[in-house]
Design a protein around this motif. Structure first.
Motif, PDB file in Angstrom:
ATOM      1  N   GLN A 165       0.827  -1.220   0.000  1.00  0.00           N
ATOM      2  CA  GLN A 165       0.000   0.000   0.000  1.00  0.00           C
ATOM      3  C   GLN A 165       0.859   1.268   0.000  1.00  0.00           C
ATOM      4  O   GLN A 165       0.376   2.342  -0.327  1.00  0.00           O
ATOM      5  CB  GLN A 165      -0.911   0.041   1.238  1.00  0.00           C
ATOM      6  N   ASN A 166       2.125   1.132   0.425  1.00  0.00           N
ATOM      7  CA  ASN A 166       3.022   2.300   0.484  1.00  0.00           C
ATOM      8  C   ASN A 166       3.774   2.538  -0.824  1.00  0.00           C
ATOM      9  O   ASN A 166       4.410   3.583  -0.978  1.00  0.00           O
ATOM     10  CB  ASN A 166       4.078   2.089   1.578  1.00  0.00           C
ATOM     11  N   ALA A 167       3.743   1.565  -1.730  1.00  0.00           N
ATOM     12  CA  ALA A 167       4.646   1.617  -2.885  1.00  0.00           C
ATOM     13  C   ALA A 167       4.007   2.288  -4.094  1.00  0.00           C
ATOM     14  O   ALA A 167       2.792   2.257  -4.275  1.00  0.00           O
ATOM     15  CB  ALA A 167       5.091   0.200  -3.246  1.00  0.00           C
ATOM     16  N   ALA A 168       4.847   2.891  -4.905  1.00  0.00           N
ATOM     17  CA  ALA A 168       4.399   3.508  -6.157  1.00  0.00           C
ATOM     18  C   ALA A 168       5.436   3.193  -7.235  1.00  0.00           C
ATOM     19  O   ALA A 168       6.648   3.186  -6.965  1.00  0.00           O
ATOM     20  CB  ALA A 168       4.265   5.020  -5.993  1.00  0.00           C
ATOM     21  N   ILE A 169       4.931   2.921  -8.441  1.00  0.00           N
ATOM     22  CA  ILE A 169       5.826   2.567  -9.551  1.00  0.00           C
ATOM     23  C   ILE A 169       6.500   3.821 -10.104  1.00  0.00           C
ATOM     24  O   ILE A 169       5.857   4.858 -10.300  1.00  0.00           O
ATOM     25  CB  ILE A 169       5.044   1.808 -10.643  1.00  0.00           C
ATOM     26  N   ILE A 170       7.806   3.719 -10.309  1.00  0.00           N
ATOM     27  CA  ILE A 170       8.581   4.832 -10.874  1.00  0.00           C
ATOM     28  C   ILE A 170       8.377   4.833 -12.393  1.00  0.00           C
ATOM     29  O   ILE A 170       8.557   3.795 -13.037  1.00  0.00           O
ATOM     30  CB  ILE A 170      10.074   4.663 -10.510  1.00  0.00           C
ATOM     31  N   PRO A 171       7.970   5.976 -12.961  1.00  0.00           N
ATOM     32  CA  PRO A 171       7.687   6.013 -14.402  1.00  0.00           C
ATOM     33  C   PRO A 171       8.893   5.568 -15.236  1.00  0.00           C
ATOM     34  O   PRO A 171      10.040   5.824 -14.866  1.00  0.00           O
ATOM     35  CB  PRO A 171       7.377   7.500 -14.674  1.00  0.00           C
ATOM     36  N   ASP A 172       8.598   4.910 -16.366  1.00  0.00           N
ATOM     37  CA  ASP A 172       9.649   4.511 -17.305  1.00  0.00           C
ATOM     38  C   ASP A 172      10.427   5.746 -17.734  1.00  0.00           C
ATOM     39  O   ASP A 172       9.839   6.793 -17.993  1.00  0.00           O
ATOM     40  CB  ASP A 172       9.025   3.891 -18.569  1.00  0.00           C
ATOM     41  N   GLY A 173      11.722   5.611 -17.799  1.00  0.00           N
ATOM     42  CA  GLY A 173      12.549   6.727 -18.259  1.00  0.00           C
ATOM     43  C   GLY A 173      13.024   7.628 -17.128  1.00  0.00           C
ATOM     44  O   GLY A 173      13.869   8.488 -17.328  1.00  0.00           O
ATOM     45  N   MET A 174      12.485   7.433 -15.928  1.00  0.00           N
ATOM     46  CA  MET A 174      12.940   8.246 -14.791  1.00  0.00           C
ATOM     47  C   MET A 174      14.158   7.540 -14.177  1.00  0.00           C
ATOM     48  O   MET A 174      14.143   6.327 -13.998  1.00  0.00           O
ATOM     49  CB  MET A 174      11.807   8.368 -13.771  1.00  0.00           C
ATOM     50  N   ASP A 175      15.192   8.313 -13.891  1.00  0.00           N
ATOM     51  CA  ASP A 175      16.447   7.744 -13.394  1.00  0.00           C
ATOM     52  C   ASP A 175      16.267   7.147 -11.995  1.00  0.00           C
ATOM     53  O   ASP A 175      15.838   7.832 -11.069  1.00  0.00           O
ATOM     54  CB  ASP A 175      17.513   8.859 -13.374  1.00  0.00           C
ATOM     55  N   LEU A 176      16.583   5.862 -11.880  1.00  0.00           N
ATOM     56  CA  LEU A 176      16.404   5.181 -10.585  1.00  0.00           C
ATOM     57  C   LEU A 176      17.474   5.604  -9.568  1.00  0.00           C
ATOM     58  O   LEU A 176      17.175   5.852  -8.402  1.00  0.00           O
ATOM     59  CB  LEU A 176      16.450   3.659 -10.803  1.00  0.00           C
ATOM     60  N   ASP A 177      18.722   5.715 -10.028  1.00  0.00           N
ATOM     61  CA  ASP A 177      19.833   5.958  -9.102  1.00  0.00           C
ATOM     62  C   ASP A 177      19.665   7.234  -8.274  1.00  0.00           C
ATOM     63  O   ASP A 177      20.093   7.303  -7.130  1.00  0.00           O
ATOM     64  CB  ASP A 177      21.165   6.053  -9.865  1.00  0.00           C
ATOM     65  N   SER A 178      19.042   8.263  -8.874  1.00  0.00           N
ATOM     66  CA  SER A 178      18.922   9.538  -8.170  1.00  0.00           C
ATOM     67  C   SER A 178      17.517   9.754  -7.593  1.00  0.00           C
ATOM     68  O   SER A 178      17.222  10.817  -7.070  1.00  0.00           O
ATOM     69  CB  SER A 178      19.255  10.692  -9.124  1.00  0.00           C
ATOM     70  N   SER A 179      16.668   8.726  -7.653  1.00  0.00           N
ATOM     71  CA  SER A 179      15.254   8.935  -7.277  1.00  0.00           C
ATOM     72  C   SER A 179      14.943   8.768  -5.795  1.00  0.00           C
ATOM     73  O   SER A 179      13.871   9.193  -5.352  1.00  0.00           O
ATOM     74  CB  SER A 179      14.342   7.983  -8.071  1.00  0.00           C
ATOM     75  N   ALA A 180      15.835   8.145  -5.018  1.00  0.00           N
ATOM     76  CA  ALA A 180      15.497   7.867  -3.613  1.00  0.00           C
ATOM     77  C   ALA A 180      14.953   9.093  -2.866  1.00  0.00           C
ATOM     78  O   ALA A 180      13.934   8.989  -2.175  1.00  0.00           O
ATOM     79  CB  ALA A 180      16.699   7.266  -2.887  1.00  0.00           C
ATOM     80  N   PRO A 181      15.567  10.287  -3.015  1.00  0.00           N
ATOM     81  CA  PRO A 181      15.080  11.439  -2.234  1.00  0.00           C
ATOM     82  C   PRO A 181      13.647  11.857  -2.570  1.00  0.00           C
ATOM     83  O   PRO A 181      13.004  12.548  -1.788  1.00  0.00           O
ATOM     84  CB  PRO A 181      16.058  12.566  -2.591  1.00  0.00           C
ATOM     85  N   ILE A 182      13.142  11.426  -3.735  1.00  0.00           N
ATOM     86  CA  ILE A 182      11.752  11.757  -4.069  1.00  0.00           C
ATOM     87  C   ILE A 182      10.809  11.218  -2.991  1.00  0.00           C
ATOM     88  O   ILE A 182       9.780  11.835  -2.696  1.00  0.00           O
ATOM     89  CB  ILE A 182      11.358  11.132  -5.446  1.00  0.00           C
ATOM     90  N   PHE A 183      11.170  10.097  -2.368  1.00  0.00           N
ATOM     91  CA  PHE A 183      10.207   9.381  -1.537  1.00  0.00           C
ATOM     92  C   PHE A 183      10.075   9.890  -0.101  1.00  0.00           C
ATOM     93  O   PHE A 183       9.307   9.356   0.673  1.00  0.00           O
ATOM     94  CB  PHE A 183      10.487   7.874  -1.627  1.00  0.00           C
ATOM     95  N   CYS A 184      10.843  10.935   0.228  1.00  0.00           N
ATOM     96  CA  CYS A 184      10.517  11.697   1.444  1.00  0.00           C
ATOM     97  C   CYS A 184      10.630  13.173   1.108  1.00  0.00           C
ATOM     98  O   CYS A 184       9.646  13.895   1.087  1.00  0.00           O
ATOM     99  CB  CYS A 184      11.408  11.326   2.628  1.00  0.00           C
ATOM    100  N   ALA A 185      11.861  13.622   0.771  1.00  0.00           N
ATOM    101  CA  ALA A 185      12.073  15.049   0.489  1.00  0.00           C
ATOM    102  C   ALA A 185      11.207  15.516  -0.676  1.00  0.00           C
ATOM    103  O   ALA A 185      10.536  16.548  -0.596  1.00  0.00           O
ATOM    104  CB  ALA A 185      13.546  15.304   0.179  1.00  0.00           C
ATOM    105  N   GLY A 186      11.211  14.754  -1.765  1.00  0.00           N
ATOM    106  CA  GLY A 186      10.473  15.156  -2.960  1.00  0.00           C
ATOM    107  C   GLY A 186       8.984  15.191  -2.709  1.00  0.00           C
ATOM    108  O   GLY A 186       8.301  16.171  -3.040  1.00  0.00           O
ATOM    109  N   ALA A 187       8.468  14.117  -2.111  1.00  0.00           N
ATOM    110  CA  ALA A 187       7.028  14.049  -1.830  1.00  0.00           C
ATOM    111  C   ALA A 187       6.617  15.184  -0.903  1.00  0.00           C
ATOM    112  O   ALA A 187       5.583  15.837  -1.107  1.00  0.00           O
ATOM    113  CB  ALA A 187       6.685  12.697  -1.212  1.00  0.00           C
TER     114      ALA A 187
END
Ligand SMILES: [Zn+2]
Ligand SMILES: [Zn+2]
Length: 358
Positions: free
Chosen positions: A143-165
């Protein structure tokens, strides 16, 4: 993974030890998942300023760090290895990020606002009281998970899931309070670090005029790189309030405070025009206070925003991908965790810092 494609039984993890308030790199078991969980191979995890709360006393009602050692980290992303039998909408190989509250019901009235306050009273925060993401394999509630859109860089995406959100939800909540063409609307970003550097990107994507305020020259450099229109360091410029009033005419239409500083909150109303918005986002360890007169007479409109719910996270991902929002992350090895922590304590970083796993 082991060479035969099977999961290894053990993994390394950066763990907080409540007994001596220190971090150790420990070898721990790879978790096995429950029916409502996903097993994720973590690609990246990043350090959030709130992680420092583990090392400091706080009186915000958070019970942090008692009992057994646990893995730090509440910002991560990776690839799904196993899907629990009750999990819906995910398959092996999906790239995901997720929110950190577990053992809540995801159903009650409180969970519809923020599942930290689930009516069951069982909510726990991964990385704050139970194992988080500075480990290679982790269990995530579907229930907490969301799929990262195709083409979005995975390596730099971690901060999206607290800071970014959190930054995205703050900007959305601010936007809901504002009128007029964004190019004529001034928004102050107070605190231009991990959250702020993303908040600036979201605000600029909407076309707002952004005034970055921070005590750290490194953070202001980052704010400039992300497109802030004006920059102020109150430590070096005693006339910054006067200058902001000159630039904006009557003061900023809104100010988003991303800091954990009580003095930064106390001085925020100074840069806001009559009936402007004060968005409370960063959480100081001590209570903040505003003049009752200012609030009652609508001198300022005090609002709040946070990392939010999974539906908001999906909107954040979609928006971030569409507008090319990208966290600035400095990557460390897991073994250098203490160095990363020391750098954050000293406030000498730009953007976010994190661990990139193999
Ligand atoms: Zn955080
Ligand atoms: Zn609930």
């Amino acid at each position: 993974m082991a060479s035969n494609g099977e999961l290894p039984s053990k993994q390394k993890a950066a763990q907080f030890h409540p007994s001596d308030q220190s971090v150790h790199i420990n070898e721990i078991p790879v978790p096995s998942i429950k029916p409502d969980e996903l097993l994720v191979k973590v690609r990246a995890a990043s350090l959030c300023h709130s992680d420092l709360m583990l090392f400091e006393p706080n009186d915000q009602g958070l019970n942090l760090g008692s009992g057994d050692p646990f893995t730090m980290g509440h910002e991560g992303c990776g690839t799904i290895l196993e899907v629990g039998s009750e999990a819906k909408g995910f398959k092996k190989g999906d790239r995901v990020g997720w929110l950190p509250i577990i053992d809540c019901c995801f159903e009650c009235d409180a969970c519809q606002v923020h599942n930290l306050y689930c009516e069951t009273g069982q909510s726990k925060v991964q990385g704050m009281t139970v194992d988080g993401y500075f480990q290679t394999y982790c269990a995530v509630k579907w229930q907490n998970a969301a799929i990262i859109p195709d083409g979005m860089d995975l390596d730099s995406s971690a901060p999206i899931f607290c800071a970014g959100a959190t930054a995205f939800n703050s900007v959305e909540a601010t936007r809901a309070e504002l009128k007029g063409d964004p190019k004529d609307v001034y928004v102050a970003v107070i605190g231009c670090g991990g959250l702020g550097h993303l908040g600036i990107q979201y605000l600029k994507a909407y076309g707002y005029k952004v005034i970055g305020i921070d005590l750290s020259p490194e953070a202001l450099e980052e704010a400039k790189a992300q497109g802030a229109d004006y920059l102020f360091n109150p430590k070096e410029d005693k006339d910054y309030v006067k200058k902001i009033l000159e630039i904006t005419g009557k003061g900023c239409h809104a100010a988003i405070n991303f800091t954990n500083s009580v003095p930064a909150y106390s001085s925020t109303p100074d840069v806001i025009r009559y009936n402007g918005v004060l968005m409370v986002t960063g959480i100081p360890q001590k209570p903040i206070s505003f003049s009752g007169m200012d609030v009652s007479m609508l001198r300022i409109r005090v609002r709040g925003a946070n990392n939010g719910r999974t539906d908001q996270l999906r909107n954040c991902l979609e928006f971030s991908h569409k507008h090319g929002i990208k966290p600035h992350v400095t990557q460390f090895k897991l073994e250098d965790f203490q160095k990363m922590l020391d750098t954050m304590h000293a406030g000498q970083h730009k953007g976010r810092m994190g661990v990139l796993f193999e």
